[in-house]
Scaffold this motif. Structure first.
Motif, PDB file in Angstrom:
ATOM      1  N   LEU A   1       0.426   5.350   0.563  1.00 24.67           N
ATOM      2  CA  LEU A   1      -0.392   6.278   0.769  1.00 24.67           C
ATOM      3  C   LEU A   1       0.320   7.652   1.021  1.00 24.67           C
ATOM      4  O   LEU A   1       1.233   7.994   1.467  1.00 24.67           O
ATOM      5  CB  LEU A   1      -0.759   6.076   2.338  1.00 24.67           C
ATOM      6  CG  LEU A   1      -1.731   4.807   2.661  1.00 24.67           C
ATOM      7  CD1 LEU A   1      -0.648   3.924   3.248  1.00 24.67           C
ATOM      8  CD2 LEU A   1      -2.936   5.260   3.607  1.00 24.67           C
TER       9      LEU A   1
ATOM     10  N   ASP B   1      -4.954   6.437   0.275  1.00 24.18           N
ATOM     11  CA  ASP B   1      -4.574   5.276  -0.430  1.00 24.18           C
ATOM     12  C   ASP B   1      -5.459   5.052  -1.811  1.00 24.18           C
ATOM     13  O   ASP B   1      -6.494   4.577  -1.605  1.00 24.18           O
ATOM     14  CB  ASP B   1      -4.752   4.003   0.707  1.00 24.18           C
ATOM     15  CG  ASP B   1      -4.251   2.644  -0.139  1.00 24.18           C
ATOM     16  OD1 ASP B   1      -3.964   2.693  -1.158  1.00 24.18           O
ATOM     17  OD2 ASP B   1      -4.425   1.749   0.721  1.00 24.18           O
TER      18      ASP B   1
ATOM     19  N   HIS C   1       0.920  -1.243   0.084  1.00 23.26           N
ATOM     20  CA  HIS C   1       0.146  -0.135   0.034  1.00 23.26           C
ATOM     21  C   HIS C   1       0.919   1.221  -0.085  1.00 23.26           C
ATOM     22  O   HIS C   1       2.229   1.309   0.719  1.00 23.26           O
ATOM     23  CB  HIS C   1      -0.982   0.013   1.171  1.00 23.26           C
ATOM     24  CG  HIS C   1      -1.961  -0.976   1.132  1.00 23.26           C
ATOM     25  ND1 HIS C   1      -3.165  -0.999   0.801  1.00 23.26           N
ATOM     26  CD2 HIS C   1      -1.934  -2.513   1.576  1.00 23.26           C
ATOM     27  CE1 HIS C   1      -3.804  -2.001   0.752  1.00 23.26           C
ATOM     28  NE2 HIS C   1      -3.062  -2.991   1.417  1.00 23.26           N
TER      29      HIS C   1
END
Length: 209
Positions: free
Chosen positions: A118, A135, A116
């Motif tokens: 962000l 995200d 991920h």
């Protein structure tokens, strides 16, 4: 796994007042690596949720005591750096006068963990250094105390300002896709579209430009 929620209970203290609060702590990543958003009240439930995974960072959405008061103990337990926007340094110092963070949150940069990524969005108003974290691939934003289910975060105490938070939300969060999930620092999850009209109505009431 994507995102996990841990909640802890404790006291928010500012300007001589104290309030009992339940805080949301969000873990984002996968089964091997995560980033932690906020470290509230008691580090042990957070450590239990980490369950041995690598922690890339302990990210403080802002510097109010109820979002950072377990950060140092959590750092010792999971061996991860504490990150905070420098505009909230005075709030950190009020809680930890003899300790320091490990790095600064820089708007426009990114935080990564477990696949991920962000983006860091500076959203002052609830406090000068409040940040949110978007995200894009997962369609979610970690909003801290900037935006709640029910509208903008609280203002009216030291270092906070309602026109500032409203402009931050309008200019930096309402520009996100409407179906973006908003994971908040307290209370229920919401979406950008569900909060849009409340924010715009208040901006209109105050005559902000």
């Amino acid at each position: 796994m994507g995102v996990e929620l841990v909640t802890t209970d404790g006291i928010f203290a500012l300007d001589g007042g104290e309030w009992e609060v339940t805080n949301n702590i969000w873990l984002v990543g996968d089964d091997k690596e995560i980033v932690i958003f906020d470290a509230a009240h008691d580090h042990q439930p957070i450590v239990d949720a980490v369950n041995g995974r690598r922690v890339t960072a302990i990210v403080c959405t802002h510097g109010h005591n109820d979002h950072i008061n377990a950060a140092v103990a959590l750092r010792e337990a999971v061996d991860a750096p504490i990150l905070l926007h420098p505009d909230d340094q005075m709030l950190w110092d009020a809680v930890f006068p003899d300790d320091s963070t490990d790095g600064a949150l820089t708007p426009g940069e990114t935080i990564t963990a477990g696949g991920h990524t962000l983006g860091i969005i500076h959203t002052p108003g609830h406090s000068p250094g409040c940040c949110c974290f978007f995200d894009i691939d997962a369609g979610r934003v970690m909003s801290g105390d900037t935006l709640f289910c029910g509208g903008p975060g609280a203002t009216g105490r030291s270092y906070s300002d309602e026109p500032t938070i409203l402009r931050s939300i309008r200019d930096r969060l309402l520009t996100l896709p409407g179906d973006t999930t908003v994971h908040t620092g307290h209370g229920d999850t919401t979406t950008i579209d569900d909060e849009r009209q409340r924010v715009l109505d208040r901006i209109s009431e105050l005559g902000l430009t």
